[in-house]
Motif scaffolding. Structure first.
Motif, PDB file in Angstrom:
ATOM      1  N   GLU A   1      47.908  47.799  71.898  1.00  0.00           N
ATOM      2  CA  GLU A   1      49.140  48.595  72.093  1.00  0.00           C
ATOM      3  C   GLU A   1      49.264  49.648  70.992  1.00  0.00           C
ATOM      4  OE1 GLU A   1      51.620  47.958  74.700  1.00  0.00           O
ATOM      5  OE2 GLU A   1      52.245  45.876  74.431  1.00  0.00           O
ATOM      6  N   MET A   2      48.798  49.281  69.801  1.00  0.00           N
ATOM      7  CA  MET A   2      48.886  50.205  68.673  1.00  0.00           C
ATOM      8  C   MET A   2      47.727  51.207  68.667  1.00  0.00           C
ATOM      9  SD  MET A   2      51.652  49.671  66.993  1.00  0.00           S
ATOM     10  CE  MET A   2      52.373  49.448  68.613  1.00  0.00           C
ATOM     11  N   GLY A   3      46.891  51.166  69.684  1.00  0.00           N
ATOM     12  CA  GLY A   3      45.800  52.140  69.826  1.00  0.00           C
ATOM     13  C   GLY A   3      44.703  51.965  68.793  1.00  0.00           C
ATOM     14  N   LEU A   4      44.600  50.758  68.214  1.00  0.00           N
ATOM     15  CA  LEU A   4      43.570  50.527  67.189  1.00  0.00           C
ATOM     16  C   LEU A   4      42.210  50.247  67.830  1.00  0.00           C
ATOM     17  CD1 LEU A   4      45.460  48.198  64.679  1.00  0.00           C
ATOM     18  CD2 LEU A   4      44.712  50.548  64.263  1.00  0.00           C
ATOM     19  N   ALA A   5      41.149  50.685  67.164  1.00  0.00           N
ATOM     20  CA  ALA A   5      39.796  50.313  67.593  1.00  0.00           C
ATOM     21  C   ALA A   5      39.642  48.809  67.365  1.00  0.00           C
ATOM     22  CB  ALA A   5      38.775  51.077  66.763  1.00  0.00           C
ATOM     23  N   MET A   6      38.789  48.169  68.166  1.00  0.00           N
ATOM     24  CA  MET A   6      38.582  46.724  68.007  1.00  0.00           C
ATOM     25  C   MET A   6      37.623  46.412  66.856  1.00  0.00           C
ATOM     26  SD  MET A   6      40.602  45.134  69.988  1.00  0.00           S
ATOM     27  CE  MET A   6      41.834  46.421  69.819  1.00  0.00           C
ATOM     28  N   ASP A   7      37.227  47.441  66.137  1.00  0.00           N
ATOM     29  CA  ASP A   7      36.364  47.285  64.965  1.00  0.00           C
ATOM     30  C   ASP A   7      37.240  47.328  63.706  1.00  0.00           C
ATOM     31  OD1 ASP A   7      33.761  47.616  63.458  1.00  0.00           O
ATOM     32  OD2 ASP A   7      34.844  49.433  62.878  1.00  0.00           O
ATOM     33  N   VAL A   8      37.112  46.304  62.853  1.00  0.00           N
ATOM     34  CA  VAL A   8      38.020  46.158  61.707  1.00  0.00           C
ATOM     35  C   VAL A   8      37.989  47.393  60.787  1.00  0.00           C
ATOM     36  CG1 VAL A   8      38.439  44.813  59.594  1.00  0.00           C
ATOM     37  CG2 VAL A   8      38.049  43.630  61.754  1.00  0.00           C
ATOM     38  N   GLN A   9      36.792  47.917  60.518  1.00  0.00           N
ATOM     39  CA  GLN A   9      36.678  49.073  59.611  1.00  0.00           C
ATOM     40  C   GLN A   9      37.417  50.293  60.148  1.00  0.00           C
ATOM     41  OE1 GLN A   9      35.464  48.540  56.647  1.00  0.00           O
ATOM     42  NE2 GLN A   9      35.180  46.502  57.490  1.00  0.00           N
ATOM     43  N   ARG A  10      37.169  50.566  61.434  1.00  0.00           N
ATOM     44  CA  ARG A  10      37.816  51.737  62.037  1.00  0.00           C
ATOM     45  C   ARG A  10      39.327  51.535  62.126  1.00  0.00           C
ATOM     46  NH1 ARG A  10      34.748  52.315  67.330  1.00  0.00           N
ATOM     47  NH2 ARG A  10      36.296  53.913  67.811  1.00  0.00           N
ATOM     48  N   ALA A  11      39.741  50.318  62.432  1.00  0.00           N
ATOM     49  CA  ALA A  11      41.180  50.027  62.500  1.00  0.00           C
ATOM     50  C   ALA A  11      41.816  50.213  61.116  1.00  0.00           C
ATOM     51  CB  ALA A  11      41.394  48.611  63.006  1.00  0.00           C
TER      52      ALA A  11
END
Ligand SMILES: Nc1ncnc2c1ncn2[C@@H]1O[C@H](COP(=O)(O)OP(=O)(O)OP(=O)(O)O)[C@@H](O)[C@H]1O
Length: 349
Positions: A108-118
């Motif tokens: 919902e927050m539009g974050l990538a599912m990759d921790v670094q990118r998030a």
């Protein structure tokens, strides 16, 4: 999107992580890298692992009392739920790094599912104040539902906040039946497997709803009480929900058996809820769920307990970090009255 609150210059940040969330194994390492990225920007970052289910709430509460500005839930939506339960009505904001199985809030927050990118995107986030839901066991004053008695709570009484949604009926029965080890092994497929297993024999329950005082009765397969929109990471039961409007959205699926449930799913996936006469949609501040038989309830994807339960909105009660790619349809256009959210915290350097 309007920023509700300025970012502290050198925020104190605590990453609370669930070492058992999701299917990944080297979560700690990628979280350390995320922490380093934030430290390079002047953030003061600590990490703390949970030791058991339920820990994250107390850890977040204590962090807030100690002046931490942001608590980051690193895990799935169960961890997000536990952290936010410790932050409601405090000055501390919730952020998330996706490390769970489904990660609905992160999506919902539009974050990538990759921790670094998030983590990189989180540096650009804004502070916003949002509503949350609250669900409590209740002792109904109405002792009867038609001529039969209303079920009394048989399990321990509960009182819990939710950020995404609560489910009553079939989806909660599925959630209750998924074993943690199977979820770890199969991920989201464990839910599909369980749904097929119990779907054959599942029967709709006679339910009495009281929605902001208005009584509604019927035989329901399930209901979703949504504070936000996304469900299961793929569909939207409560597609009109706004996270700052002071209301909960309720989507009720009527029916006796799961035989025609696929038709309801088609309506949900095609977002034509309002044209399906077996789907009822409401918006309200408070919903009571009463039933003859106890019906399972889940919140934010984890089993909670059984009806009778009372759901209500707690308006403007949680600060969240909202990255630039967050789903804009979650917010009402106007700037909301922020007076009920706790005032900004001053970082003690
Ligand atoms: N240290 C721990 N040991 C055992 N269980 C834990 C621990 N920390 C948290 N939990 C529990 O694990 C549950 C599931 O974790 P979480 O939701 O973070 O991951 P997930 O289930 O893989 O992801 P999702 O909710 O997105 O599907 C949480 O509800 C939480 O109560």
């Amino acid at each position: 999107m309007v920023s509700d609150r300025a970012f502290p210059e050198q925020p104190k940040v605590l990453i609370v992580f669930n070492p058992h969330a999701g299917q990944a194994t080297a979560v700690r390492q990628s979280l350390e890298q995320a922490a380093d990225l934030w430290r390079a920007q002047g953030w003061q970052v600590d990490l703390q692992a949970t030791m058991a289910a339920g820990d994250a709430t107390q850890i977040a509460k204590t962090a807030s009392q100690n002046g931490v500005n942001i608590v980051v839930a690193a895990g799935g939506d169960g961890t997000v739920n536990e952290v936010m339960n410790g932050l409601v009505n405090t000055e501390t904001a919730l952020a998330v790094l996706p490390a769970g199985t489904v990660n609905i809030w992160a999506r919902e927050m539009g974050l990538a599912m990759d921790v670094q990118r998030a983590a990189a995107t989180t540096l650009l986030a804004q502070w916003r104040c949002v509503d949350v839901g609250r669900v409590r066991s209740m002792f109904p004053r109405t002792r009867r539902l038609s001529r039969k008695r209303v079920a009394r709570p048989k399990e321990p009484l509960v009182d819990r906040h939710f950020l995404l949604m609560a489910g009553v009926g079939f989806d909660a029965a599925v959630t209750a039946g998924v074993k943690p080890l199977e979820k770890k092994r199969l991920g989201a497929i464990a839910y599909v497997k369980q749904a097929i297993q119990i779907g054959w024999n599942y029967r709709g329950n006679k339910v009495a709803l009281r929605i902001d005082g208005k009584k509604i009765r019927g035989r329901f397969l399930m209901a979703v009480v949504g504070n936000s929109q996304l469900y299961g990471g793929v569909m939207k039961f409560t597609l009109d929900a706004l996270i700052d409007d002071g209301l909960l959205d309720i989507c009720v699926i009527q029916g006796r058996s799961m035989l025609k449930a696929p038709l309801r799913l088609v309506s949900i996936f095609s977002r034509s809820h309002h044209r399906d006469r077996r789907i009822k949609y409401y918006q309200a501040k408070q919903i009571q769920f009463l039933s003859r038989k106890p019906i399972p309830v889940q919140v934010d994807g984890d089993y909670l307990g059984q009806t009778p339960m009372l759901f209500e909105v707690v308006p403007q009660s949680l600060w969240v970090l909202v990255p630039p790619n967050a789903d804009r349809s979650l917010w009402s256009n106007h700037t909301t009255d922020q007076s009920q959210c706790a005032p900004p915290i001053q970082t003690a350097d």
